[in-house]
Design a protein around this motif. Structure first.
Motif, mmCIF file in Angstrom:
data_model
loop_
_atom_site.group_PDB
_atom_site.id
_atom_site.type_symbol
_atom_site.label_atom_id
_atom_site.label_comp_id
_atom_site.label_asym_id
_atom_site.label_seq_id
_atom_site.Cartn_x
_atom_site.Cartn_y
_atom_site.Cartn_z
ATOM 1 N N ALA A 27 0.833 -1.204 0.000
ATOM 2 C CA ALA A 27 0.000 0.000 0.000
ATOM 3 C C ALA A 27 0.867 1.253 0.000
ATOM 4 O O ALA A 27 0.614 2.209 -0.751
ATOM 5 N N TYR A 28 1.899 1.238 0.823
ATOM 6 C CA TYR A 28 2.792 2.403 0.884
ATOM 7 C C TYR A 28 3.549 2.574 -0.434
ATOM 8 O O TYR A 28 3.727 3.697 -0.920
ATOM 9 N N ALA A 29 3.989 1.480 -1.027
ATOM 10 C CA ALA A 29 4.738 1.551 -2.278
ATOM 11 C C ALA A 29 3.890 2.142 -3.401
ATOM 12 O O ALA A 29 4.396 2.868 -4.270
ATOM 13 N N LYS A 30 2.595 1.841 -3.372
ATOM 14 C CA LYS A 30 1.710 2.308 -4.442
ATOM 15 C C LYS A 30 1.259 3.747 -4.249
ATOM 16 O O LYS A 30 1.076 4.483 -5.224
ATOM 17 N N SER A 31 1.064 4.167 -2.994
ATOM 18 C CA SER A 31 0.439 5.473 -2.767
ATOM 19 C C SER A 31 1.169 6.365 -1.773
ATOM 20 O O SER A 31 0.750 7.500 -1.559
ATOM 21 N N GLU A 32 2.240 5.842 -1.163
ATOM 22 C CA GLU A 32 2.964 6.558 -0.108
ATOM 23 C C GLU A 32 2.047 6.898 1.061
ATOM 24 O O GLU A 32 2.254 7.869 1.789
ATOM 25 N N LYS A 33 1.037 6.049 1.237
ATOM 26 C CA LYS A 33 0.109 6.192 2.367
ATOM 27 C C LYS A 33 -0.235 4.799 2.888
ATOM 28 O O LYS A 33 -0.120 3.809 2.169
ATOM 29 N N VAL A 34 -0.668 4.750 4.152
ATOM 30 C CA VAL A 34 -1.167 3.489 4.696
ATOM 31 C C VAL A 34 -2.517 3.711 5.382
ATOM 32 O O VAL A 34 -2.810 3.111 6.409
ATOM 33 N N ASP A 35 -3.333 4.590 4.795
ATOM 34 C CA ASP A 35 -4.680 4.739 5.324
ATOM 35 C C ASP A 35 -5.543 3.577 4.837
ATOM 36 O O ASP A 35 -5.104 2.749 4.026
ATOM 37 N N THR A 36 -6.758 3.506 5.321
ATOM 38 C CA THR A 36 -7.612 2.357 5.004
ATOM 39 C C THR A 36 -7.849 2.221 3.503
ATOM 40 O O THR A 36 -7.810 1.115 2.946
ATOM 41 N N GLU A 37 -8.063 3.330 2.831
ATOM 42 C CA GLU A 37 -8.308 3.284 1.391
ATOM 43 C C GLU A 37 -7.104 2.714 0.643
ATOM 44 O O GLU A 37 -7.242 1.886 -0.261
ATOM 45 N N ALA A 38 -5.910 3.137 1.029
ATOM 46 C CA ALA A 38 -4.700 2.642 0.368
ATOM 47 C C ALA A 38 -4.495 1.160 0.644
ATOM 48 O O ALA A 38 -4.077 0.395 -0.246
ATOM 49 N N LEU A 39 -4.786 0.737 1.856
ATOM 50 C CA LEU A 39 -4.617 -0.670 2.214
ATOM 51 C C LEU A 39 -5.585 -1.556 1.439
ATOM 52 O O LEU A 39 -5.199 -2.601 0.914
ATOM 53 N N VAL A 40 -6.829 -1.136 1.348
ATOM 54 C CA VAL A 40 -7.808 -1.893 0.570
ATOM 55 C C VAL A 40 -7.369 -1.952 -0.900
ATOM 56 O O VAL A 40 -7.491 -2.989 -1.569
ATOM 57 N N GLY A 41 -6.804 -0.863 -1.381
ATOM 58 C CA GLY A 41 -6.354 -0.797 -2.765
ATOM 59 C C GLY A 41 -5.163 -1.684 -3.072
ATOM 60 O O GLY A 41 -4.857 -1.926 -4.245
ATOM 61 N N ALA A 42 -4.493 -2.167 -2.031
ATOM 62 C CA ALA A 42 -3.335 -3.053 -2.231
ATOM 63 C C ALA A 42 -3.744 -4.504 -2.451
ATOM 64 O O ALA A 42 -2.894 -5.365 -2.708
ATOM 65 N N ILE B 230 -10.117 -9.168 0.195
ATOM 66 C CA ILE B 230 -10.952 -8.757 1.317
ATOM 67 C C ILE B 230 -12.358 -8.429 0.813
ATOM 68 O O ILE B 230 -12.544 -8.031 -0.332
ATOM 69 N N ASP B 231 -13.322 -8.614 1.705
ATOM 70 C CA ASP B 231 -14.720 -8.399 1.323
ATOM 71 C C ASP B 231 -15.167 -6.976 1.649
ATOM 72 O O ASP B 231 -14.345 -6.104 1.973
ATOM 73 N N GLN B 232 -16.478 -6.735 1.573
ATOM 74 C CA GLN B 232 -17.008 -5.394 1.786
ATOM 75 C C GLN B 232 -16.810 -4.910 3.218
ATOM 76 O O GLN B 232 -16.902 -3.706 3.494
ATOM 77 N N ASP B 233 -16.513 -5.827 4.123
ATOM 78 C CA ASP B 233 -16.256 -5.457 5.522
ATOM 79 C C ASP B 233 -14.765 -5.363 5.818
ATOM 80 O O ASP B 233 -14.362 -5.342 6.984
ATOM 81 N N ARG B 234 -13.937 -5.344 4.755
ATOM 82 C CA ARG B 234 -12.478 -5.250 4.888
ATOM 83 C C ARG B 234 -11.917 -6.458 5.638
ATOM 84 O O ARG B 234 -10.950 -6.382 6.384
ATOM 85 N N ASP B 235 -12.547 -7.596 5.404
ATOM 86 C CA ASP B 235 -12.199 -8.849 6.072
ATOM 87 C C ASP B 235 -11.718 -9.856 5.031
ATOM 88 O O ASP B 235 -12.227 -9.884 3.903
ATOM 89 N N ILE B 236 -10.764 -10.691 5.416
ATOM 90 C CA ILE B 236 -10.182 -11.649 4.477
ATOM 91 C C ILE B 236 -11.228 -12.643 3.966
ATOM 92 O O ILE B 236 -12.122 -13.067 4.703
ATOM 93 N N VAL B 237 -11.120 -12.996 2.705
ATOM 94 C CA VAL B 237 -11.978 -13.995 2.084
ATOM 95 C C VAL B 237 -11.344 -15.365 2.315
ATOM 96 O O VAL B 237 -10.133 -15.480 2.527
ATOM 97 N N ALA B 238 -12.162 -16.405 2.257
ATOM 98 C CA ALA B 238 -11.760 -17.763 2.652
ATOM 99 C C ALA B 238 -10.392 -18.202 2.153
ATOM 100 O O ALA B 238 -10.105 -18.155 0.955
ATOM 101 N N THR B 239 -9.559 -18.627 3.097
ATOM 102 C CA THR B 239 -8.253 -19.221 2.792
ATOM 103 C C THR B 239 -8.083 -20.470 3.659
ATOM 104 O O THR B 239 -6.979 -20.785 4.099
ATOM 105 N N VAL B 240 -9.199 -21.177 3.895
ATOM 106 C CA VAL B 240 -9.183 -22.361 4.759
ATOM 107 C C VAL B 240 -9.905 -23.517 4.072
ATOM 108 O O VAL B 240 -10.631 -23.317 3.092
ATOM 109 N N THR B 241 -9.716 -24.716 4.611
ATOM 110 C CA THR B 241 -10.336 -25.909 4.045
ATOM 111 C C THR B 241 -10.570 -26.925 5.163
ATOM 112 O O THR B 241 -10.130 -26.717 6.300
#
Length: 368
Positions: free
Chosen positions: A308-323, A335-346
């Motif tokens: 996120a920092y490399a792309k925008s020189e920021k680490v706010d929520t918008e930049a993090l989601v954009g990464a 990440i989903d609409q709640d900024r939560d990770i999508v399934a990576t389990v089995t």
């Protein structure tokens, strides 16, 4: 008293007053749940270093202050108050109690707050909360799917009496199962409980098609022993939460683990992720220990911040989601609409050699 481990074990986590990005971490590195969380700093360290190298930037741009709250909310508050004085651009809380203790203050600040905890809906409430960690929300659909595919008519649930488990079962799993006509019997137990003989007898009397164990690893192990003693651990009828994996990490005898279906991060499935295999080798060389999935998610969490920092020189929520999305150690990190990770389990089981393997289609055969 809260203790800093920076000088003890993680010398890399020195304060860098001129750093562009300051990250504060509040985690249980000692105490009852540290078996789960203590490797978080190792993975995070590697993530910062590797991602900075990949992006062609200096890791010294990132300063990380990590403090040990021992799993105690009161210690977590004291730590946060000190970290707030020195300032931070992003905050990471590890475990539910510490996260909830500081959440109101962090919510008001509006800075990104990563929460590594199991509670299904913990990021949903406030727009600056994010999560890059396996959790009960992505675990729940697997529990539902397993019961449906095995055509269970009844289930018995041994559930810890804690908010995260209550949200998972009352809010997600039970409504879905009951909608399908599956009868649910639930018995709750307290955090301090270690004797499960009575609950095992109740499970035997209930004679349900499937039995689910919901708790920490130090609950899962005695619960399994109690269920095995009354002949209920057979034919994939006992299903455990992700904490079962901790029993594998700590060298529990194979005979105590066989015959149980459990949720596992895909990171822990040998051969599932090529990237994870190579990373695991480097981790073992650097830290002289085998990594846990917590260290793997910490690595991906750090990668997200650096990218996120490399792309925008920021680490706010918008930049993090954009990464996101990006290819991490745990697979594709979305990440989903709640900024939560999508399934990576089995779903997984233990093979004859004591290794974790993904549950094969035969493991879903109908019970009747």
């Amino acid at each position: 008293m809260a203790t800093s481990l920076a000088a003890l074990a993680f010398n890399w986590f020195d304060s860098k007053p001129k750093a562009e990005v300051k990250i504060a971490i509040n985690a249980p590195l000692t105490g009852s749940i540290a078996t789960w969380s203590r490797q978080f700093p190792n993975g995070f360290k590697m993530g910062i270093e590797d991602a900075a190298r990949a992006q062609g930037i200096d890791p010294a741009l990132f300063s990380v202050d990590i403090q040990d709250n021992a799993g105690k909310p009161s210690d977590a508050v004291s730590i946060f108050n000190k970290q707030k004085i020195f300032g931070f651009d992003a905050y990471i809380s590890v475990a539910t109690g510490p996260a909830n203790a500081n959440a109101p203050a962090l919510d008001a600040m509006g800075k990104p707050h990563f929460i590594a905890a199991f509670d299904p809906f913990i990021t949903q409430k406030v727009p600056n909360r994010l999560r890059i960690m396996a959790n009960s929300k992505i675990e729940a659909p697997l529990f539902i799917d397993y019961a449906q595919r095995r055509k269970a008519q009844s289930i018995f649930v041994m559930q810890i009496n804690m908010a995260y488990a209550e949200e998972q079962w009352s809010g997600i799993v039970i409504p879905a199962l009951e909608k399908d006509g599956i009868q649910v019997t639930r018995e709750r137990f307290e955090f301090s409980q270690r004797d499960f003989k009575t609950l095992a007898q109740k499970a035997k009397v209930a004679n349900a098609d499937l039995i689910y164990i919901v708790g920490y690893s130090f609950h899962v192990q005695p619960a399994l022993k109690a269920l095995r003693s009354v002949g209920l651990v057979k034919d994939g009828r006992v299903i455990s939460v992700m904490d079962f994996v901790d029993l594998v990490y700590t060298g529990t005898p194979t005979e105590e683990l066989r015959g149980v279906v459990f949720v596992a991060p895909i990171f822990d499935i040998p051969g599932k992720m090529e990237k994870a295999r190579d990373w695991r080798k480097r981790y073992e060389e650097q830290f002289k220990m085998s990594p846990t999935y917590v260290s793997a998610y910490a690595y991906d969490n750090a990668t997200m911040i650096v990218d996120a920092y490399a792309k925008s020189e920021k680490v706010d929520t918008e930049a993090l989601v954009g990464a996101t999305p990006f290819n991490g150690i745990n697979g594709k990190i979305e990440i989903d609409q709640d900024r939560d990770i999508v399934a990576t389990v089995t779903l997984a089981e233990i093979d004859e050699e004591g290794k974790i393997r993904e549950l094969v289609p035969l493991g879903f055969k109908p019970l009747r």
